[in-house]
Design a protein around this motif. Structure first.
Motif, PDB file in Angstrom:
ATOM      1  N   GLY A 280      10.542   6.462  -0.597  1.00  0.00           N
ATOM      2  CA  GLY A 280       9.870   7.508   0.155  1.00  0.00           C
ATOM      3  C   GLY A 280       9.786   8.831  -0.589  1.00  0.00           C
ATOM      4  O   GLY A 280       8.918   9.653  -0.313  1.00  0.00           O
ATOM      5  N   HIS A 281      10.702   9.044  -1.519  1.00  0.00           N
ATOM      6  CA  HIS A 281      10.709  10.267  -2.326  1.00  0.00           C
ATOM      7  C   HIS A 281      11.114   9.900  -3.747  1.00  0.00           C
ATOM      8  O   HIS A 281      11.970   9.048  -3.941  1.00  0.00           O
ATOM      9  CB  HIS A 281      11.728  11.282  -1.780  1.00  0.00           C
ATOM     10  CG  HIS A 281      11.499  11.632  -0.347  1.00  0.00           C
ATOM     11  ND1 HIS A 281      10.755  12.725   0.051  1.00  0.00           N
ATOM     12  CD2 HIS A 281      11.893  11.011   0.795  1.00  0.00           C
ATOM     13  CE1 HIS A 281      10.713  12.766   1.370  1.00  0.00           C
ATOM     14  NE2 HIS A 281      11.396  11.732   1.859  1.00  0.00           N
ATOM     15  N   GLY A 282      10.529  10.565  -4.705  1.00  0.00           N
ATOM     16  CA  GLY A 282      10.967  10.403  -6.086  1.00  0.00           C
ATOM     17  C   GLY A 282      10.349   9.211  -6.781  1.00  0.00           C
ATOM     18  O   GLY A 282       9.452   8.546  -6.248  1.00  0.00           O
TER      19      GLY A 282
ATOM     20  N   GLY B 134      11.157   3.279   1.781  1.00  0.00           N
ATOM     21  CA  GLY B 134      11.229   4.470   2.617  1.00  0.00           C
ATOM     22  C   GLY B 134      12.385   5.355   2.212  1.00  0.00           C
ATOM     23  O   GLY B 134      12.626   5.577   1.022  1.00  0.00           O
ATOM     24  N   ASP B 135      13.135   5.855   3.200  1.00  0.00           N
ATOM     25  CA  ASP B 135      14.273   6.720   2.897  1.00  0.00           C
ATOM     26  C   ASP B 135      15.595   5.962   2.990  1.00  0.00           C
ATOM     27  O   ASP B 135      16.648   6.562   3.208  1.00  0.00           O
ATOM     28  CB  ASP B 135      14.299   7.941   3.830  1.00  0.00           C
ATOM     29  CG  ASP B 135      13.207   8.937   3.470  1.00  0.00           C
ATOM     30  OD1 ASP B 135      12.389   8.637   2.578  1.00  0.00           O
ATOM     31  OD2 ASP B 135      13.170  10.014   4.095  1.00  0.00           O
ATOM     32  N   ALA B 136      15.564   4.629   2.814  1.00  0.00           N
ATOM     33  CA  ALA B 136      16.811   3.873   2.710  1.00  0.00           C
ATOM     34  C   ALA B 136      17.350   3.988   1.290  1.00  0.00           C
ATOM     35  O   ALA B 136      18.439   4.519   1.061  1.00  0.00           O
ATOM     36  CB  ALA B 136      16.594   2.411   3.101  1.00  0.00           C
TER      37      ALA B 136
ATOM     38  N   LEU C  46       9.144  13.359  10.256  1.00  0.00           N
ATOM     39  CA  LEU C  46       7.879  14.103  10.232  1.00  0.00           C
ATOM     40  C   LEU C  46       7.126  13.987   8.910  1.00  0.00           C
ATOM     41  O   LEU C  46       5.904  13.807   8.894  1.00  0.00           O
ATOM     42  CB  LEU C  46       8.154  15.581  10.544  1.00  0.00           C
ATOM     43  CG  LEU C  46       6.915  16.482  10.487  1.00  0.00           C
ATOM     44  CD1 LEU C  46       5.889  16.074  11.535  1.00  0.00           C
ATOM     45  CD2 LEU C  46       7.300  17.944  10.658  1.00  0.00           C
ATOM     46  N   ASP C  47       7.842  14.079   7.806  1.00  0.00           N
ATOM     47  CA  ASP C  47       7.152  14.088   6.512  1.00  0.00           C
ATOM     48  C   ASP C  47       6.555  12.724   6.159  1.00  0.00           C
ATOM     49  O   ASP C  47       5.816  12.615   5.179  1.00  0.00           O
ATOM     50  CB  ASP C  47       8.089  14.581   5.397  1.00  0.00           C
ATOM     51  CG  ASP C  47       9.358  13.768   5.281  1.00  0.00           C
ATOM     52  OD1 ASP C  47      10.005  13.515   6.322  1.00  0.00           O
ATOM     53  OD2 ASP C  47       9.729  13.396   4.155  1.00  0.00           O
ATOM     54  N   HIS C  48       6.841  11.700   6.961  1.00  0.00           N
ATOM     55  CA  HIS C  48       6.258  10.369   6.728  1.00  0.00           C
ATOM     56  C   HIS C  48       5.137  10.036   7.713  1.00  0.00           C
ATOM     57  O   HIS C  48       4.483   8.999   7.576  1.00  0.00           O
ATOM     58  CB  HIS C  48       7.354   9.296   6.779  1.00  0.00           C
ATOM     59  CG  HIS C  48       8.376   9.481   5.708  1.00  0.00           C
ATOM     60  ND1 HIS C  48       8.391   8.734   4.552  1.00  0.00           N
ATOM     61  CD2 HIS C  48       9.394  10.381   5.595  1.00  0.00           C
ATOM     62  CE1 HIS C  48       9.390   9.149   3.775  1.00  0.00           C
ATOM     63  NE2 HIS C  48      10.008  10.145   4.388  1.00  0.00           N
ATOM     64  N   ILE C  49       4.950  10.901   8.717  1.00  0.00           N
ATOM     65  CA  ILE C  49       3.902  10.636   9.717  1.00  0.00           C
ATOM     66  C   ILE C  49       2.952  11.813   9.904  1.00  0.00           C
ATOM     67  O   ILE C  49       2.008  11.731  10.686  1.00  0.00           O
ATOM     68  CB  ILE C  49       4.502  10.244  11.088  1.00  0.00           C
ATOM     69  CG1 ILE C  49       5.262  11.417  11.737  1.00  0.00           C
ATOM     70  CG2 ILE C  49       5.412   9.022  10.956  1.00  0.00           C
ATOM     71  CD1 ILE C  49       5.648  11.138  13.205  1.00  0.00           C
TER      72      ILE C  49
ATOM     73  N   THR D  90       7.467   3.330   7.041  1.00  0.00           N
ATOM     74  CA  THR D  90       8.843   2.901   6.774  1.00  0.00           C
ATOM     75  C   THR D  90       9.800   3.460   7.821  1.00  0.00           C
ATOM     76  O   THR D  90      10.853   2.895   8.064  1.00  0.00           O
ATOM     77  CB  THR D  90       9.308   3.370   5.383  1.00  0.00           C
ATOM     78  OG1 THR D  90       9.245   4.810   5.329  1.00  0.00           O
ATOM     79  CG2 THR D  90       8.441   2.764   4.282  1.00  0.00           C
ATOM     80  N   HIS D  91       9.434   4.596   8.417  1.00  0.00           N
ATOM     81  CA  HIS D  91      10.170   5.224   9.511  1.00  0.00           C
ATOM     82  C   HIS D  91       9.349   6.426   9.948  1.00  0.00           C
ATOM     83  O   HIS D  91       8.254   6.635   9.413  1.00  0.00           O
ATOM     84  CB  HIS D  91      11.596   5.615   9.097  1.00  0.00           C
ATOM     85  CG  HIS D  91      11.677   6.695   8.057  1.00  0.00           C
ATOM     86  ND1 HIS D  91      11.166   6.550   6.791  1.00  0.00           N
ATOM     87  CD2 HIS D  91      12.191   7.955   8.099  1.00  0.00           C
ATOM     88  CE1 HIS D  91      11.373   7.664   6.107  1.00  0.00           C
ATOM     89  NE2 HIS D  91      11.989   8.532   6.877  1.00  0.00           N
ATOM     90  N   THR D  92       9.869   7.205  10.906  1.00  0.00           N
ATOM     91  CA  THR D  92       8.995   8.197  11.537  1.00  0.00           C
ATOM     92  C   THR D  92       9.477   9.645  11.424  1.00  0.00           C
ATOM     93  O   THR D  92       9.120  10.477  12.251  1.00  0.00           O
ATOM     94  CB  THR D  92       8.782   7.848  13.028  1.00  0.00           C
ATOM     95  OG1 THR D  92      10.056   7.838  13.677  1.00  0.00           O
ATOM     96  CG2 THR D  92       8.105   6.506  13.183  1.00  0.00           C
TER      97      THR D  92
HETATM   98 ZN    ZN Z   1      11.566  11.299   3.955  1.00  0.00          ZN
END
Ligand code: ZN
Length: 208
Positions: A190-192, A149-151, A61-64, A57-59
């Motif tokens: 991305g979270h929750g 993601g984190d949107a 660190l915690d997503h890659i 969803t994006h890059t």
């Molecule tokens: Zn994140």
């Protein structure tokens, strides 16, 4: 076709990594690669899923962070990411001026483009560019599911205080591309926890 989604979250950032599987064909993808990739790898093995690609969803660190381990376990399957962030994965370019570069240089990085369909085996994802948290943020839609993601989060939206963030674009993209979708669309962030478009339209204090 039915889609089955299962999530794992790492303990440090509670970043979700999703296994999305077509129950009929067992073709699957992993969406985002958190700090504990062994969790999603064992889930894929348990389900005998044929993981065809890794979608990002994006890059941040915690997503890659788990990409190298995912590749070691699953082979050189494509890693799909928006073109404005592909150098983060392919060349180790830092996403954020605020953080040091990370040694991520991976082969077979392919691009996700707004409005296009990304196919992985029998799975088809519509790519919606939802920048603002980061320049290449994307939301991935398959059937009645959105991976934001984190949107967009349940009750919140992504951070936009980084130098390459854009809070106005973030809210505008969420409103025009996500909140315009049917209320019963399920949102995996991305979270929750998961939520729905209808719930966020009514309850999200950043969007109402
Ligand atoms: Zn994140």
């Amino acid at each position: 076709m039915t889609v089955r989604d299962e999530a794992t979250a790492d303990r440090r950032f509670a970043t979700n990594s999703y296994l999305v599987e077509d129950e009929d064909t067992h073709d699957a993808v992993i969406i985002d690669s958190n700090l504990e990739p062994d969790l999603v790898i064992s889930m894929a093995r348990l389900r005998r899923a044929n993981v065809k690609a890794i979608l990002l969803t994006h890059t941040d660190l915690d997503h890659i962070a788990g990409l190298h381990e995912l590749r070691d376990a699953l082979g050189a399957i494509p890693i799909a990411v928006h073109e404005s962030e592909s150098d983060v994965v392919a060349r180790g370019k830092p996403l954020r001026r605020e953080f040091a570069p990370i040694a991520t240089q991976l082969e077979n990085v392919v691009t996700l483009n707004d409005g296009e369909t990304f196919r992985a085996g029998s799975l088809e994802f519509e790519v919606l560019h939802t920048p603002g948290h980061s320049p290449g943020g994307v939301t991935l839609r398959i059937d009645g599911y959105l991976f934001t993601g984190d949107a967009l989060f349940a009750g919140s939206i992504g951070r936009s205080d980084f130098s390459n963030s854009d809070g106005t674009a973030l809210v505008e993209g969420i409103r025009s591309k996500l909140l315009s979708l049917p209320d019963d669309m399920i949102v995996y962030s991305g979270h929750g926890p998961a939520t729905t478009i209808g719930r966020e339209k009514r309850m999200n204090p950043f969007l109402t």
